[in-house]
Motif scaffolding. Structure first.
Motif, PDB file in Angstrom:
ATOM      1  N   VAL A 173       2.318  -0.503  -3.924  1.00 23.84           N
ATOM      2  CA  VAL A 173       3.220  -0.451  -2.756  1.00 23.84           C
ATOM      3  C   VAL A 173       2.658  -1.392  -1.693  1.00 23.84           C
ATOM      4  O   VAL A 173       2.053  -0.942  -0.712  1.00 23.84           O
ATOM      5  N   PRO A 174       2.830  -2.712  -1.863  1.00 19.90           N
ATOM      6  CA  PRO A 174       2.141  -3.681  -1.011  1.00 19.90           C
ATOM      7  C   PRO A 174       2.408  -3.532   0.488  1.00 19.90           C
ATOM      8  O   PRO A 174       1.515  -3.795   1.296  1.00 19.90           O
ATOM      9  N   ARG A 175       3.623  -3.128   0.865  1.00 15.72           N
ATOM     10  CA  ARG A 175       3.952  -3.066   2.285  1.00 15.72           C
ATOM     11  C   ARG A 175       3.537  -1.742   2.935  1.00 15.72           C
ATOM     12  O   ARG A 175       3.059  -1.721   4.060  1.00 15.72           O
ATOM     13  N   TRP A 176       3.740  -0.655   2.225  1.00 13.02           N
ATOM     14  CA  TRP A 176       3.552   0.659   2.843  1.00 13.02           C
ATOM     15  C   TRP A 176       2.428   1.458   2.190  1.00 13.02           C
ATOM     16  O   TRP A 176       2.378   2.675   2.272  1.00 13.02           O
ATOM     17  N   TRP A 177       1.484   0.758   1.580  1.00  9.15           N
ATOM     18  CA  TRP A 177       0.372   1.440   0.925  1.00  9.15           C
ATOM     19  C   TRP A 177      -0.396   2.338   1.877  1.00  9.15           C
ATOM     20  O   TRP A 177      -0.866   3.424   1.485  1.00  9.15           O
ATOM     21  N   TRP A 178      -0.541   1.894   3.113  1.00 10.76           N
ATOM     22  CA  TRP A 178      -1.354   2.627   4.076  1.00 10.76           C
ATOM     23  C   TRP A 178      -0.751   4.006   4.382  1.00 10.76           C
ATOM     24  O   TRP A 178      -1.486   4.956   4.665  1.00 10.76           O
ATOM     25  N   ALA A 179       0.598   4.110   4.326  1.00  3.42           N
ATOM     26  CA  ALA A 179       1.232   5.401   4.595  1.00  3.42           C
ATOM     27  C   ALA A 179       0.902   6.406   3.485  1.00  3.42           C
ATOM     28  O   ALA A 179       0.557   7.564   3.745  1.00  3.42           O
ATOM     29  N   TRP A 180       1.032   5.957   2.228  1.00  2.00           N
ATOM     30  CA  TRP A 180       0.673   6.809   1.102  1.00  2.00           C
ATOM     31  C   TRP A 180      -0.823   7.147   1.126  1.00  2.00           C
ATOM     32  O   TRP A 180      -1.223   8.286   0.860  1.00  2.00           O
ATOM     33  N   VAL A 304      -7.084   5.600   8.105  1.00  2.00           N
ATOM     34  CA  VAL A 304      -6.477   4.831   7.020  1.00  2.00           C
ATOM     35  C   VAL A 304      -5.323   3.992   7.549  1.00  2.00           C
ATOM     36  O   VAL A 304      -5.147   2.836   7.141  1.00  2.00           O
ATOM     37  N   ALA A 305      -4.521   4.563   8.458  1.00  2.00           N
ATOM     38  CA  ALA A 305      -3.453   3.766   9.065  1.00  2.00           C
ATOM     39  C   ALA A 305      -4.049   2.584   9.835  1.00  2.00           C
ATOM     40  O   ALA A 305      -3.502   1.469   9.802  1.00  2.00           O
ATOM     41  N   GLY A 306      -5.182   2.820  10.508  1.00  2.00           N
ATOM     42  CA  GLY A 306      -5.861   1.717  11.185  1.00  2.00           C
ATOM     43  C   GLY A 306      -6.334   0.652  10.210  1.00  2.00           C
ATOM     44  O   GLY A 306      -6.270  -0.550  10.504  1.00  2.00           O
ATOM     45  N   LEU A 307      -6.784   1.093   9.028  1.00  4.97           N
ATOM     46  CA  LEU A 307      -7.166   0.131   7.989  1.00  4.97           C
ATOM     47  C   LEU A 307      -5.953  -0.688   7.550  1.00  4.97           C
ATOM     48  O   LEU A 307      -6.073  -1.876   7.243  1.00  4.97           O
ATOM     49  N   GLY A 308      -4.770  -0.041   7.508  1.00  5.28           N
ATOM     50  CA  GLY A 308      -3.558  -0.762   7.149  1.00  5.28           C
ATOM     51  C   GLY A 308      -3.251  -1.888   8.104  1.00  5.28           C
ATOM     52  O   GLY A 308      -2.645  -2.903   7.712  1.00  5.28           O
ATOM     53  N   TRP A 309      -3.685  -1.733   9.346  1.00  4.78           N
ATOM     54  CA  TRP A 309      -3.511  -2.805  10.337  1.00  4.78           C
ATOM     55  C   TRP A 309      -4.627  -3.843  10.214  1.00  4.78           C
ATOM     56  O   TRP A 309      -4.366  -5.047  10.158  1.00  4.78           O
ATOM     57  N   LEU A 310      -5.869  -3.372  10.122  1.00  4.53           N
ATOM     58  CA  LEU A 310      -7.001  -4.304  10.091  1.00  4.53           C
ATOM     59  C   LEU A 310      -7.040  -5.141   8.814  1.00  4.53           C
ATOM     60  O   LEU A 310      -7.366  -6.333   8.851  1.00  4.53           O
ATOM     61  N   LEU A 311      -6.731  -4.528   7.678  1.00  5.46           N
ATOM     62  CA  LEU A 311      -6.865  -5.230   6.402  1.00  5.46           C
ATOM     63  C   LEU A 311      -5.723  -6.204   6.118  1.00  5.46           C
ATOM     64  O   LEU A 311      -5.670  -6.786   5.032  1.00  5.46           O
ATOM     65  N   THR A 312      -4.825  -6.361   7.076  1.00  2.00           N
ATOM     66  CA  THR A 312      -3.812  -7.421   6.953  1.00  2.00           C
ATOM     67  C   THR A 312      -4.057  -8.518   7.982  1.00  2.00           C
ATOM     68  O   THR A 312      -3.191  -9.377   8.189  1.00  2.00           O
ATOM     69  N   SER A 324      -6.360 -10.647   0.057  1.00  2.00           N
ATOM     70  CA  SER A 324      -5.428  -9.628   0.536  1.00  2.00           C
ATOM     71  C   SER A 324      -6.071  -8.263   0.357  1.00  2.00           C
ATOM     72  O   SER A 324      -7.106  -8.141  -0.303  1.00  2.00           O
ATOM     73  N   PRO A 325      -5.440  -7.210   0.910  1.00  2.00           N
ATOM     74  CA  PRO A 325      -5.978  -5.863   0.686  1.00  2.00           C
ATOM     75  C   PRO A 325      -5.960  -5.456  -0.781  1.00  2.00           C
ATOM     76  O   PRO A 325      -6.678  -4.515  -1.162  1.00  2.00           O
ATOM     77  N   ALA A 326      -5.155  -6.128  -1.605  1.00  2.00           N
ATOM     78  CA  ALA A 326      -5.103  -5.812  -3.030  1.00  2.00           C
ATOM     79  C   ALA A 326      -6.209  -6.487  -3.821  1.00  2.00           C
ATOM     80  O   ALA A 326      -6.409  -6.181  -5.003  1.00  2.00           O
ATOM     81  N   ASP A 327      -6.933  -7.392  -3.194  1.00  2.00           N
ATOM     82  CA  ASP A 327      -8.021  -8.111  -3.843  1.00  2.00           C
ATOM     83  C   ASP A 327      -9.258  -7.213  -3.880  1.00  2.00           C
ATOM     84  O   ASP A 327      -9.720  -6.752  -2.829  1.00  2.00           O
ATOM     85  N   PRO A 328      -9.826  -6.944  -5.051  1.00  2.00           N
ATOM     86  CA  PRO A 328     -11.028  -6.093  -5.126  1.00  2.00           C
ATOM     87  C   PRO A 328     -12.179  -6.600  -4.269  1.00  2.00           C
ATOM     88  O   PRO A 328     -13.066  -5.816  -3.908  1.00  2.00           O
ATOM     89  N   ARG A 329     -12.162  -7.891  -3.949  1.00  2.00           N
ATOM     90  CA  ARG A 329     -13.239  -8.420  -3.106  1.00  2.00           C
ATOM     91  C   ARG A 329     -13.178  -7.891  -1.677  1.00  2.00           C
ATOM     92  O   ARG A 329     -14.084  -8.167  -0.867  1.00  2.00           O
ATOM     93  N   VAL A 330     -12.141  -7.101  -1.363  1.00  2.00           N
ATOM     94  CA  VAL A 330     -12.046  -6.488  -0.039  1.00  2.00           C
ATOM     95  C   VAL A 330     -12.934  -5.249   0.075  1.00  2.00           C
ATOM     96  O   VAL A 330     -13.164  -4.739   1.178  1.00  2.00           O
TER      97      VAL A 330
END
Length: 421
Positions: A173-180, A304-312, A324-330
């Motif tokens: 869920v690339p856009r709303w992952w942080w909510a889940w 976690v919601a804050g991470l959704g902002w910072l990690l983008t 991106s946040p989907a990259d394991p190197r994160v």
């Protein structure tokens, strides 16, 4: 509204909800106003000069190592999270298994946590040396290493699974992952609160029922009088590791039990043990664990919601060597942000904790109606556990999860004064 902005708004709203719960559920006022004001705490808390000197010496030997470990651990996390070094490590540890993203996340997280623990291990060993020197620790070095290993294994396994779930959600869920992920984090806090007594505690200690006798009868009766009956009174084999004195109540409903350190039984008279248990029963009577769980769930969701902002934030991702946040190197950056957030939240958590602990002290005094036993117990705990009765204000503000022994004795004296009015 963009997903990134929505994450920021959610973090603010959840953070505000957390603050509201803190304000409404924290007991800010405990005793009525007294003539002349509260009793000034005696810096010695009634301890002998020898006991005060020994406690201060112990604290003086341990505090620098504790601070150094904290700073060193955060510095290592920052180096790995804010340079490409951590990203390269994540790729390298998964390469022998084919380098799939799942292995990068799992093995990368385990490797990063192991490095952080190994770097601070000498300071932890020094702390154990100090505890042995002052007679507070009874652990053999093999047992100490076993405890370190078990603690690291549990922490690393839970963290790796949590990070894997988060990265999986980002990829699904690339856009709303942080909510889940925020919902999952809140749920995990709640589940962990219920599972800790039956899963984590037995990994470090063995428990046996307190044999039938007057103390067991009195403690069960105390729990009944408190309106919080318990399933059993257990004795923990704490003396394998320490000479310190402690007791607690754990579990919920049918799993609720009073747990006594075995060190208590030989060193404290029954009335002082009952005073300690009455304090712990106070936490149950006022639903402190449930309130703490709610605060933890809201705080975790907000984080976690804050991470959704910072990690983008692209510059931050580039700094960490991730796309991106989907990259394991994160993963190294993620662990750094969690560590930094936990550190920033520590003074707030401890402020609330000190007030909650003071309310439990009040509950113990009301339940036992024995301030003398409470004061003797505090003095004995301070002497045996080598608690600094009056630590520096800055240390108390940041790290103090309980009122100082001096404050607790003064509080009991104020309780007596309030009862005389």
């Amino acid at each position: 509204m963009s997903a990134r902005r929505a994450a920021l708004v959610a973090a603010v709203v959840l953070g505000a909800a957390f603050v509201l719960v803190v304000v409404l559920r924290t007991p800010w006022t405990l005793l009525p106003d007294l003539p002349g004001g509260p009793t000034p705490p005696d810096p010695t808390a009634g301890l002998s000069p020898e006991a005060v000197t020994r406690a201060e010496s112990f604290a003086g030997a341990l505090r620098p190592a504790s601070l150094a470990s904290l700073v060193l651990g955060l510095a290592v996390s920052a180096v790995l999270g804010l340079t490409r070094l951590g990203a390269r490590l994540v790729l390298a540890v998964a390469r022998p298994l084919g380098g799939r993203w799942v292995w990068q996340v799992l093995l990368g997280t385990l490797a990063l946590l192991a490095i952080g623990r190994l770097v601070t291990l000498p300071l932890a060993a020094y702390g154990e040396v100090v505890r042995h020197r002052y007679g507070l620790s009874t652990r053999s070095w093999p047992l100490w290493l076993r405890d370190v290993g078990v603690s690291l294994a549990i922490d690393a396994a839970l963290t790796a699974l949590g990070v894997l779930l988060l990265v999986w959600l980002v990829r699904r869920v690339p856009r709303w992952w942080w909510a889940w992920a925020a919902g999952a984090a809140a749920a995990l806090v709640v589940v962990g609160s219920f599972l800790y007594p039956v899963v984590i505690e037995p990994a470090f200690n063995s428990f046996a029922s307190l044999p039938a006798g007057q103390l067991r009868t009195d403690l069960l009766a105390l729990a009944e009088e408190n309106g919080t009956p318990v399933e059993d009174v257990l004795v923990s084999d704490a003396s394998r590791r320490t000479t310190s004195l402690n007791a607690y109540v754990s579990g919920f409903g049918g799993t609720r039990r009073i747990v006594l350190y075995d060190t208590l039984l030989d060193r404290l008279p029954d009335d002082e043990i009952e005073s300690i248990v009455a304090h712990e029963l106070g936490h149950v009577a006022t639903d402190d664990v449930l309130t703490g769980t709610l605060m933890g769930a809201l705080g975790a969701a907000a984080a976690v919601a804050g991470l959704g902002w910072l990690l983008t934030w692209t510059p931050l991702l580039r700094r960490a060597g991730a796309e991106s946040p989907a990259d394991p190197r994160v993963v190294p950056l993620l662990l750094l942000l969690v560590s930094a957030g936990t550190l920033l939240a520590t003074p707030v958590q401890n402020l609330v904790s000190r007030q909650v602990e003071a309310r439990a002290d009040l509950h113990a005094l009301d339940l036992t109606n024995d301030a003398e036993a409470f004061i003797r117990m505090q003095e004995r705990l301070a002497t045996t556990n080598l608690s600094d009765p009056d630590p520096p204000a800055a240390w108390r503000w940041f790290f103090g999860s309980h009122p100082t022994k001096a404050q607790r004795v003064a509080f009991a004296e104020d309780w007596l004064r309030a009862g005389e009015r």
